[in-house]
Design a protein around this motif. Structure first.
Motif, PDB file in Angstrom:
ATOM      1  N   GLN A 211       0.910  -1.085   0.084  1.00 21.22           N
ATOM      2  CA  GLN A 211       0.059  -0.133  -0.077  1.00 21.22           C
ATOM      3  C   GLN A 211       0.945   1.154  -0.012  1.00 21.22           C
ATOM      4  O   GLN A 211       1.627   1.222   0.780  1.00 21.22           O
ATOM      5  CB  GLN A 211      -0.913  -0.096   1.236  1.00 21.22           C
ATOM      6  N   LEU A 212       0.612   2.134  -0.758  1.00 19.89           N
ATOM      7  CA  LEU A 212       1.321   3.336  -0.989  1.00 19.89           C
ATOM      8  C   LEU A 212       0.324   4.481  -0.855  1.00 19.89           C
ATOM      9  O   LEU A 212      -0.876   4.680  -1.296  1.00 19.89           O
ATOM     10  CB  LEU A 212       2.085   3.470  -2.335  1.00 19.89           C
ATOM     11  N   GLN A 213       0.722   5.693  -0.099  1.00 19.91           N
ATOM     12  CA  GLN A 213      -0.197   6.774  -0.071  1.00 19.91           C
ATOM     13  C   GLN A 213       0.018   7.571  -1.239  1.00 19.91           C
ATOM     14  O   GLN A 213       1.049   7.776  -1.591  1.00 19.91           O
ATOM     15  CB  GLN A 213       0.427   7.650   1.273  1.00 19.91           C
ATOM     16  N   GLY A 214      -1.280   8.057  -1.728  1.00 19.37           N
ATOM     17  CA  GLY A 214      -1.441   8.830  -2.736  1.00 19.37           C
ATOM     18  C   GLY A 214      -1.585   8.181  -4.100  1.00 19.37           C
ATOM     19  O   GLY A 214      -1.595   7.083  -4.055  1.00 19.37           O
ATOM     20  N   ASP A 215      -1.737   8.934  -4.957  1.00 19.51           N
ATOM     21  CA  ASP A 215      -2.030   8.126  -6.543  1.00 19.51           C
ATOM     22  C   ASP A 215      -0.601   7.977  -7.203  1.00 19.51           C
ATOM     23  O   ASP A 215      -0.210   8.738  -7.819  1.00 19.51           O
ATOM     24  CB  ASP A 215      -2.795   9.164  -7.407  1.00 19.51           C
ATOM     25  N   GLN A 216      -0.002   6.697  -6.995  1.00 18.29           N
ATOM     26  CA  GLN A 216       1.220   6.368  -7.437  1.00 18.29           C
ATOM     27  C   GLN A 216       1.025   5.399  -8.691  1.00 18.29           C
ATOM     28  O   GLN A 216       2.150   4.692  -8.994  1.00 18.29           O
ATOM     29  CB  GLN A 216       2.152   5.792  -6.301  1.00 18.29           C
ATOM     30  N   ARG A 217      -0.129   5.476  -9.281  1.00 21.64           N
ATOM     31  CA  ARG A 217      -0.261   4.059 -10.447  1.00 21.64           C
ATOM     32  C   ARG A 217       0.549   4.395 -11.612  1.00 21.64           C
ATOM     33  O   ARG A 217       1.135   3.203 -11.868  1.00 21.64           O
ATOM     34  CB  ARG A 217      -1.666   4.085 -10.747  1.00 21.64           C
ATOM     35  N   ALA A 218       0.821   5.450 -12.016  1.00 22.76           N
ATOM     36  CA  ALA A 218       1.722   5.534 -13.155  1.00 22.76           C
ATOM     37  C   ALA A 218       3.171   5.111 -12.699  1.00 22.76           C
ATOM     38  O   ALA A 218       4.092   4.746 -13.558  1.00 22.76           O
ATOM     39  CB  ALA A 218       1.727   6.999 -13.838  1.00 22.76           C
TER      40      ALA A 218
END
Length: 117
Positions: free
Chosen positions: A85-92
């Protein structure tokens, strides 16, 4: 009058056979998802990373490179393995990291599925 139409026929028999093969295929994919928290806060989850990679080391590099916090959710019952799990929108960013051969893991882009809005 014919009795042939009284035979038992399961219209979903073929669909069940296809589903069992499809679940085996989805286990090979790496799923990147985004989850909405409260307000503008989001979580990015990465699931299905192969067992040959150490999730703790991946998390350490990703946290440093993306300047975000993260954690590993250990799911013993799941067949997909640990969830990062990572905080923020890190999809790209995480997709580029997984594909990059020089600085990342060098995985095939066809095995990565990005979900979300």
């Amino acid at each position: 009058m014919s009795i042939e139409n009284l035979k038992t026929y399961d219209p979903f028999a073929e669909a069940d056979e296809e589903d069992s093969g499809q679940t085996k295929q989805t286990q090979e994919y790496i799923h990147i998802r985004i989850q909405q928290r409260n307000g503008r806060k989001t979580l990015t989850t990465v699931q299905g990373i192969p067992k040959k990679f150490d999730a703790k080391k991946i998390l350490k590099v990703v946290k440093k490179e993306f300047a975000c916090n993260g954690t590993i959710i250990g799911d013993e019952d799941s067949k997909m393995g640990d969830v990062i799990q990572l905080q923020g929108d890190q999809r790209a960013k995480i997709k580029d990291f997984l594909i990059n051969k020089a600085e990342g893991l060098g995985l095939d882009a066809k095995t990565i599925k990005v979900h979300g809005f």
